[in-house]
Design a protein around this motif. Structure first.
Motif, mmCIF file in Angstrom:
data_model
loop_
_atom_site.group_PDB
_atom_site.id
_atom_site.type_symbol
_atom_site.label_atom_id
_atom_site.label_comp_id
_atom_site.label_asym_id
_atom_site.label_seq_id
_atom_site.Cartn_x
_atom_site.Cartn_y
_atom_site.Cartn_z
ATOM 1 N N PRO A 1 0.954 -1.449 -0.216
ATOM 2 C CA PRO A 1 -0.298 0.063 0.085
ATOM 3 C C PRO A 1 0.742 1.314 -0.013
ATOM 4 C CG PRO A 1 -0.647 -1.483 1.487
ATOM 5 C CD PRO A 1 -0.025 -2.081 0.850
ATOM 6 N N LEU A 2 2.200 0.916 0.683
ATOM 7 C CA LEU A 2 2.392 2.378 0.812
ATOM 8 C C LEU A 2 3.426 3.006 -0.976
ATOM 9 C CD1 LEU A 2 5.337 1.656 3.523
ATOM 10 C CD2 LEU A 2 3.515 3.369 3.451
ATOM 11 N N LEU A 3 2.923 1.679 -1.689
ATOM 12 C CA LEU A 3 3.701 2.064 -2.889
ATOM 13 C C LEU A 3 2.448 2.637 -4.262
ATOM 14 C CD1 LEU A 3 5.931 -1.219 -4.031
ATOM 15 C CD2 LEU A 3 6.677 0.842 -3.429
ATOM 16 N N PHE A 4 1.157 2.745 -3.394
ATOM 17 C CA PHE A 4 0.302 2.377 -4.364
ATOM 18 C C PHE A 4 -0.236 4.551 -3.822
ATOM 19 C CE2 PHE A 4 -0.260 -1.383 -5.047
ATOM 20 C CZ PHE A 4 0.030 -1.777 -6.345
ATOM 21 N N PHE A 5 -0.344 4.486 -1.832
ATOM 22 C CA PHE A 5 -0.858 5.873 -1.513
ATOM 23 C C PHE A 5 0.821 6.955 -1.137
ATOM 24 C CE2 PHE A 5 -3.640 2.119 -1.052
ATOM 25 C CZ PHE A 5 -4.911 2.625 -1.846
ATOM 26 N N GLY A 6 1.604 5.735 -1.248
ATOM 27 C CA GLY A 6 2.968 6.946 -0.372
ATOM 28 C C GLY A 6 2.439 6.811 1.060
ATOM 29 N N TRP A 7 3.646 7.487 1.355
ATOM 30 C CA TRP A 7 4.321 7.757 2.509
ATOM 31 C C TRP A 7 3.727 9.023 3.221
ATOM 32 C CZ3 TRP A 7 4.151 4.948 7.512
ATOM 33 C CH2 TRP A 7 4.341 5.403 8.587
ATOM 34 N N ASN A 8 2.998 9.324 4.101
ATOM 35 C CA ASN A 8 3.101 10.930 5.249
ATOM 36 C C ASN A 8 2.743 10.863 6.110
ATOM 37 O OD1 ASN A 8 1.348 11.542 2.453
ATOM 38 N ND2 ASN A 8 -0.435 11.393 2.655
ATOM 39 N N GLY A 9 4.607 11.020 6.546
ATOM 40 C CA GLY A 9 4.331 10.770 7.541
ATOM 41 C C GLY A 9 4.065 11.758 8.393
ATOM 42 N N ASN A 10 4.148 12.911 8.414
ATOM 43 C CA ASN A 10 2.702 13.920 9.071
ATOM 44 C C ASN A 10 2.286 14.732 8.282
ATOM 45 O OD1 ASN A 10 1.598 15.760 11.335
ATOM 46 N ND2 ASN A 10 4.112 16.919 12.019
ATOM 47 N N PRO A 11 1.484 14.536 7.437
ATOM 48 C CA PRO A 11 0.535 15.624 6.325
ATOM 49 C C PRO A 11 0.654 16.782 7.329
ATOM 50 C CG PRO A 11 -0.790 13.704 6.639
ATOM 51 C CD PRO A 11 0.321 13.562 7.465
ATOM 52 N N VAL A 12 0.274 18.145 6.629
ATOM 53 C CA VAL A 12 0.606 19.720 6.735
ATOM 54 C C VAL A 12 -0.975 19.825 6.242
ATOM 55 C CG1 VAL A 12 0.515 21.796 6.700
ATOM 56 C CG2 VAL A 12 2.783 20.152 6.609
ATOM 57 N N THR A 13 -1.538 19.707 7.727
ATOM 58 C CA THR A 13 -3.355 20.179 7.081
ATOM 59 C C THR A 13 -3.417 21.473 7.400
ATOM 60 O OG1 THR A 13 -3.851 18.467 8.422
ATOM 61 C CG2 THR A 13 -5.913 19.919 8.304
ATOM 62 N N ARG A 14 -4.347 21.968 6.334
ATOM 63 C CA ARG A 14 -3.941 23.671 6.066
ATOM 64 C C ARG A 14 -5.468 24.081 5.659
ATOM 65 N NH1 ARG A 14 -2.517 21.434 0.868
ATOM 66 N NH2 ARG A 14 -3.367 22.803 -0.722
ATOM 67 N N ALA A 15 -5.710 25.222 5.777
ATOM 68 C CA ALA A 15 -6.943 25.605 5.576
ATOM 69 C C ALA A 15 -6.980 26.897 4.734
ATOM 70 C CB ALA A 15 -7.601 26.513 7.513
ATOM 71 N N VAL A 16 -8.111 26.811 3.677
ATOM 72 C CA VAL A 16 -7.968 27.453 2.705
ATOM 73 C C VAL A 16 -8.612 28.268 2.396
ATOM 74 C CG1 VAL A 16 -7.390 27.831 -0.265
ATOM 75 C CG2 VAL A 16 -5.952 25.915 1.326
ATOM 76 N N VAL A 17 -8.466 29.974 2.300
ATOM 77 C CA VAL A 17 -9.533 30.961 2.340
ATOM 78 C C VAL A 17 -9.750 31.511 1.147
ATOM 79 C CG1 VAL A 17 -10.859 32.554 3.380
ATOM 80 C CG2 VAL A 17 -9.314 32.102 4.678
ATOM 81 N N SER A 18 -11.295 31.383 0.592
ATOM 82 C CA SER A 18 -11.367 31.557 -0.868
ATOM 83 C C SER A 18 -12.394 32.710 -1.380
ATOM 84 C CB SER A 18 -11.746 30.385 -1.685
ATOM 85 O OG SER A 18 -10.644 29.300 -2.157
ATOM 86 N N ILE A 19 -12.567 33.354 -1.512
ATOM 87 C CA ILE A 19 -13.822 34.519 -2.183
ATOM 88 C C ILE A 19 -14.085 34.762 -4.196
ATOM 89 C CG2 ILE A 19 -14.824 37.152 -1.911
ATOM 90 C CD1 ILE A 19 -12.698 37.057 0.421
ATOM 91 N N ASP A 20 -15.662 33.901 -4.040
ATOM 92 C CA ASP A 20 -15.689 33.800 -5.472
ATOM 93 C C ASP A 20 -14.874 33.183 -6.017
ATOM 94 O OD1 ASP A 20 -17.464 34.476 -7.341
ATOM 95 O OD2 ASP A 20 -16.653 35.775 -7.838
ATOM 96 N N GLY A 21 -13.826 31.608 -5.662
ATOM 97 C CA GLY A 21 -13.507 30.997 -6.343
ATOM 98 C C GLY A 21 -11.762 30.793 -6.316
#
Length: 113
Positions: A21-41
């Motif tokens: 599964p690591l070959l197919f999905f990769g290793w995300n040791g500590n993925p960064v969660t981010r919030a994206v703020v968008s106005i009208d796209g």
């Protein structure tokens, strides 16, 4: 109990297959969660929630009104708005990938990625 060569080989194959599964999905040791703020796209701000500490508020102004966005630790929320229904405020704080806060009257979207 002694393992035969055949049992040992089978054990090695199963152990190697457990890492496929690591070959197919990769290793995300500590993925960064981010919030994206968008106005009208259009993206106007990105906040890394994984590394954010403390409490911070900022105002997002659009042609249709304003929203106060508060980042508190690893969560983000719309805490005030001048829209009539305030669904964005009632949504509360979000922090998990895929969660969204939307203020349709102001065309504001906050998405966790």
């Amino acid at each position: 109990m002694k393992l035969s060569k055949r049992d040992f080989l089978l054990l090695l194959v199963l152990l190697a297959a457990s890492f496929l599964p690591l070959l197919f999905f990769g290793w995300n040791g500590n993925p960064v969660t981010r919030a994206v703020v968008s106005i009208d796209g259009e993206e106007v701000r990105t906040i890394a929630l994984t590394t954010h500490e403390g409490r911070e508020s900022f105002t997002v102004e659009t042609a249709d009104g304003w929203n106060t966005v508060t980042v508190d630790g690893h969560t983000i929320a719309v805490t005030e708005a001048d829209c009539h229904d305030k669904i964005c405020v009632k949504t509360g704080a979000i922090s998990q990938k895929g969660e969204v806060i939307a203020c349709l009257p102001h065309k504001l979207i906050i998405e966790i990625k």
